[in-house]
Write a protein that holds these residues in place. Structure first.
Motif, short mmCIF file in Angstrom:
data_model
loop_
_atom_site.label_atom_id
_atom_site.label_comp_id
_atom_site.label_asym_id
_atom_site.label_seq_id
_atom_site.Cartn_x
_atom_site.Cartn_y
_atom_site.Cartn_z
N GLU A 1 0.82 -1.21 0.00
CA GLU A 1 0.00 0.00 0.00
C GLU A 1 0.86 1.26 0.00
OE1 GLU A 1 -3.71 1.99 2.48
OE2 GLU A 1 -2.48 0.44 3.42
N ALA A 2 1.90 1.28 0.84
CA ALA A 2 2.75 2.47 0.91
C ALA A 2 3.50 2.69 -0.41
CB ALA A 2 3.74 2.31 2.06
N PHE A 3 3.97 1.60 -1.02
CA PHE A 3 4.71 1.71 -2.28
C PHE A 3 3.80 2.20 -3.40
CE2 PHE A 3 6.24 -0.22 -6.25
CZ PHE A 3 7.57 0.19 -6.26
N LEU A 4 2.60 1.63 -3.49
CA LEU A 4 1.68 2.04 -4.55
C LEU A 4 1.17 3.47 -4.32
CD1 LEU A 4 -0.39 -1.27 -4.94
CD2 LEU A 4 1.25 -0.31 -6.58
N ARG A 5 0.98 3.86 -3.08
CA ARG A 5 0.53 5.22 -2.81
C ARG A 5 1.56 6.24 -3.30
NH1 ARG A 5 0.66 5.44 2.56
NH2 ARG A 5 -1.34 4.39 2.81
N GLN A 6 2.83 5.86 -3.22
CA GLN A 6 3.89 6.76 -3.67
C GLN A 6 4.04 6.77 -5.18
OE1 GLN A 6 7.75 5.81 -2.06
NE2 GLN A 6 8.80 7.42 -3.22
N HIS A 7 3.97 5.60 -5.80
CA HIS A 7 4.30 5.49 -7.22
C HIS A 7 3.09 5.34 -8.14
CE1 HIS A 7 8.51 5.30 -6.15
NE2 HIS A 7 8.25 4.32 -5.29
N LEU A 8 1.93 5.02 -7.59
CA LEU A 8 0.71 4.93 -8.40
C LEU A 8 -0.43 5.52 -7.56
CD1 LEU A 8 -0.37 3.81 -11.15
CD2 LEU A 8 -1.05 1.75 -9.88
N PRO A 9 -0.38 6.81 -7.28
CA PRO A 9 -1.38 7.41 -6.38
C PRO A 9 -2.78 7.38 -6.98
CG PRO A 9 -0.04 9.11 -7.42
CD PRO A 9 0.58 7.80 -7.78
N VAL A 10 -3.75 7.18 -6.10
CA VAL A 10 -5.15 7.25 -6.49
C VAL A 10 -5.57 8.71 -6.47
CG1 VAL A 10 -7.50 6.55 -5.88
CG2 VAL A 10 -5.59 4.96 -5.56
N PRO A 11 -6.14 9.24 -7.55
CA PRO A 11 -6.42 10.68 -7.62
C PRO A 11 -7.42 11.18 -6.60
CG PRO A 11 -7.39 9.50 -9.48
CD PRO A 11 -6.49 8.55 -8.79
N ALA A 12 -8.40 10.37 -6.24
CA ALA A 12 -9.40 10.79 -5.26
C ALA A 12 -9.24 9.95 -4.01
CB ALA A 12 -10.81 10.62 -5.83
N PRO A 13 -9.76 10.41 -2.86
CA PRO A 13 -9.65 9.62 -1.63
C PRO A 13 -10.25 8.23 -1.83
CG PRO A 13 -10.43 11.83 -1.15
CD PRO A 13 -10.43 11.71 -2.63
N ALA A 14 -9.57 7.24 -1.28
CA ALA A 14 -10.06 5.87 -1.37
C ALA A 14 -11.33 5.72 -0.55
CB ALA A 14 -8.99 4.89 -0.88
N PRO A 15 -12.16 4.73 -0.87
CA PRO A 15 -13.37 4.49 -0.07
C PRO A 15 -13.03 4.32 1.40
CG PRO A 15 -13.40 3.18 -2.05
CD PRO A 15 -12.05 3.81 -2.00
N ALA A 16 -14.02 4.52 2.25
CA ALA A 16 -13.80 4.54 3.69
C ALA A 16 -13.50 3.17 4.27
CB ALA A 16 -15.02 5.12 4.39
N VAL A 17 -13.79 2.10 3.52
CA VAL A 17 -13.49 0.77 4.03
C VAL A 17 -12.00 0.66 4.28
CG1 VAL A 17 -13.51 -1.69 3.52
CG2 VAL A 17 -15.40 -0.24 2.80
N ALA A 18 -11.62 0.23 5.44
CA ALA A 18 -10.20 0.16 5.77
C ALA A 18 -9.76 -1.29 5.85
CB ALA A 18 -9.92 0.90 7.07
#
Length: 660
Positions: free
Chosen positions: A620-637
């Motif tokens: 998750e941390a790697f993808l957030r840095q290199h393939l960011p999601v443009p809008a906030p992810a759904p609230a499901v954690a």
């Protein structure tokens, strides 16, 4: 967590295991009076172990059998992260009354308390006994008859140390065994028991044929003495393609023709009448799991059950009353790991019993669909695309390509923890079934032999390009992630197609195929089953060295350009951690972006929950840095990760559902 549900032989009682806050409970429900009996069987803690329920099964309507494992870990300072100082390990098999009383330990003659043996046959027609196998002090695998009321055990059949397992028929008689020959165990023998007590070789198998795609797999006893249902992988000379159901007769040593076979998919299981042992249905994975019944009335019942759940649900028959009056079924879907239902055949009524992981919010999990596409050479292919819940049909979301491991495995339309974890973070996930995948016949599986980095990789690429051409993804907004063979595919995709993939994550993936083959040879010898399997799959170093090196991502370190995350278990005995270490060293020397995460004590698979969370947190941390999601992810954690400590719903319900 609800697991291990099954019906008693008469169909009147239902048993299941509940795990509540780390504690195990056995629940037994009287389906006529609705009364539920509960009794505790211990518990465990994440870092310190405890008691784990392996399985629970009915011996009769009045008696249960329960298998448990105790693994207790002592840590320095009694801290969760403290170094392990000692551990206690043992297993137990118990016989007990339906209400949890009258507990009788079951074990083979002279067996240790912590190593009782294994149940070979529950002997449904004998109310007092079962058969168990056990290793003697000399290593021989013998068979004992054990009384479930007293625990008394008597040896009934001797073996030797090279015996791996036994086969029994519908009467509980031992009719066959599997044993190995040779110093390395390279040859497996299927042997039949003669009338004089001696054994005769029936078939000779290579060890790798007993892997994920064995030539023979025993499915259960038929109605006739000495006969067994088996699934058989067809041979090239026979002209067949898909694995079907056959009957092998240990008395005549003859394999009969296929009595059930699907034209496109390999058989995955069968449904047998619990009373007569008649074959009722053959089961297989198409997109979903299906069982096709030969009897028109039974097939109509199953079709009604499918209509009750709707499209996209896999339905399996878990157990049946011996008179066929009740069916216990499990239904699952890509956004639901499973629910148990009780089907009353006469009344055509479906009663819900409970969810395996009740806290998972179905309506907030990803939605999966099939994607059909064509390879450049014209081969028809398909995969599965999962998109976040509520995503607009035309939204071009960041895409994670997730090739499966194996490579002789396949993806299906079923709940996948990694897929749902990524979907709840805002990514769409594509799972291609490339050539070399299993479950779709011999020809499709063998089409991947010696095609690492070639045809199999092209099939993955063709699927991604199809999604781009359909307007579902953008080039440059794609990362490739995989484990084992999927980790190799991620490395090869990153090495050869940096214009297509923005980043890559390889988990326990091979990076240097020549080194991998040398390691396999050193581990088992050049004539070992494992080495021969990988030579067939990858290539022969003696004749294919140039092609093998060309298909090795490590050899392309100098031209590597995209960010790479490597994750590997230090105790991996399938793909050694040296494969990821070598890749990291080569990329660092070349000044390329790479990070290696080594997991202490982790093997190739079978990770603990803590190790699973480590992998997903790093992803998750790697993808957030290199393939960011443009809008906030759904609230499901974190609820996309099924948790063994999930609190279950209230007592399983018995309200009637609409008729199927």
């Amino acid at each position: 967590v609800l697991a291990g549900a099954s019906l008693s032989p008469s169909g009147r009682y239902l048993v299941w295991v509940m795990r509540i806050g780390g504690y195990n409970e056995i629940h037994v429900r009287d389906l006529e009076t609705k009364e539920v009996k509960r009794f505790s069987v211990g518990g465990s803690r994440e870092h310190f172990g405890g008691v784990f329920v392996d399985w629970v099964a009915w011996k009769s309507d009045d008696r249960l059998m329960l298998a448990m494992t105790r693994l207790e870990v002592s840590r320095r300072g009694n801290r969760e992260d403290g170094r392990i100082r000692a551990f206690t390990y043992g297993r137990a098999i118990l016989s007990l009354s339906r209400d949890g009383s009258s507990i009788v330990p079951l074990k083979a003659p002279r067996a240790d308390d912590g190593d009782p043996g294994e149940v070979l046959d529950t002997l449904p027609d004998d109310p007092d006994h079962i058969l168990m196998t056990y290793r003697t002090g000399g290593g021989s695998l013998d068979v004992a008859r054990v009384n479930v009321l007293t625990g008394a055990a008597v040896k009934v059949l001797g073996g030797h140390r090279r015996v791996l397992s036994y086969v029994t028929d519908n009467s509980g008689a031992v009719v066959g065994r599997v044993a190995y020959r040779g110093l390395t165990g390279r040859i497996l023998l299927l042997e039949a028991l003669n009338a004089d007590g001696q054994w005769s070789e029936v078939y000779r198998l290579r060890r790798d044929e007993m892997r994920d795609l064995p030539d023979y797999e025993f499915l259960g006893a038929t109605a006739q003495p000495g006969q067994i249902y088996v699934t058989v992988q067809p041979k090239v000379a026979d002209g067949g393609n898909t694995a079907g159901v056959h009957i092998f007769d240990f008395r005549t040593r003859q394999m009969g023709p296929a009595i059930w076979q699907h034209e496109r998919y390999d058989v995955s299981g069968i449904v047998v009448d619990p009373d007569t042992h008649e074959l009722l249905a053959g089961c297989y994975w198409a997109d979903i799991y299906r069982c096709d019944f030969s009897d028109r009335q039974d097939d109509a019942v199953m079709n009604g059950i499918r209509r009750f759940f709707g499209e996209g649900w896999s339905i399996s028959v878990v157990s049946q009353a011996r008179d066929g009056s009740r069916w216990l079924v499990q239904a699952s879907a890509p956004n639901n790991p499973g629910e148990y239902y009780l089907f009353n055949v006469a009344e055509r009524r479906m009663d819900p019993l409970g969810s395996i992981y009740p806290r998972l919010p179905e309506d907030q999990l990803g939605v999966m669909r099939r994607v059909d596409y064509t390879a450049p050479d014209g081969q028809a292919l398909f995969g599965y695309l999962t998109r976040p819940a509520g995503a607009a049909p035309d939204a071009k979301l960041p895409l994670v390509v997730l090739p499966h491991g194996g490579p002789e495995m396949r993806d299906v339309m079923a709940y996948d923890m990694w897929v749902q974890f990524l979907a709840t973070r805002g990514y769409q996930v594509f799972q291609p079934n490339f050539r070399g995948s299993s479950g779709m016949g011999r020809v499709f599986a063998e089409a991947g032999h010696r095609q690492w980095g070639l045809r199999m990789q092209d099939d993955v690429t063709a699927g991604v390009q199809t999604l781009i051409s359909q307007g579902l993804a953008d080039q440059g907004q794609v990362c490739i992630v995989g484990a084992s063979y999927g980790g190799y595919a991620a490395l090869q995709g990153g090495a050869t197609q940096p214009d297509l993939y923005r980043c890559a994550i390889s988990i326990a993936g091979p990076s240097d195929l020549m080194t991998m083959l040398r390691w396999e040879r050193s581990e088992g010898g050049s004539d070992s089953d494992r080495y021969e399997y990988w030579v067939r799959s990858i290539g022969d170093p003696r004749t294919d060295q140039a092609a093998i090196e060309a298909a090795s991502p490590l050899r392309r370190a100098e031209s590597w350009s995209i960010p790479l995350l490597l994750i590997h278990g230090e105790e991996d005995d399938v793909v050694p951690v040296a494969q990821s270490r070598a890749m990291e060293r080569a990329l660092r020397r070349a000044g390329k972006p790479v990070r290696l995460v080594e997991m202490e004590g982790a093997g190739h698979n079978g990770w603990s929950r803590v190790q699973e969370i480590t992998v997903m947190t790093e992803m998750e941390a790697f993808l957030r840095q290199h393939l960011p999601v443009p809008a906030p992810a759904p609230a499901v954690a974190d609820e996309a990760v099924a948790d063994e400590t999930d609190e279950p719903r209230a007592e399983p319900q018995a309200e009637a559902a609409p008729a199927a």
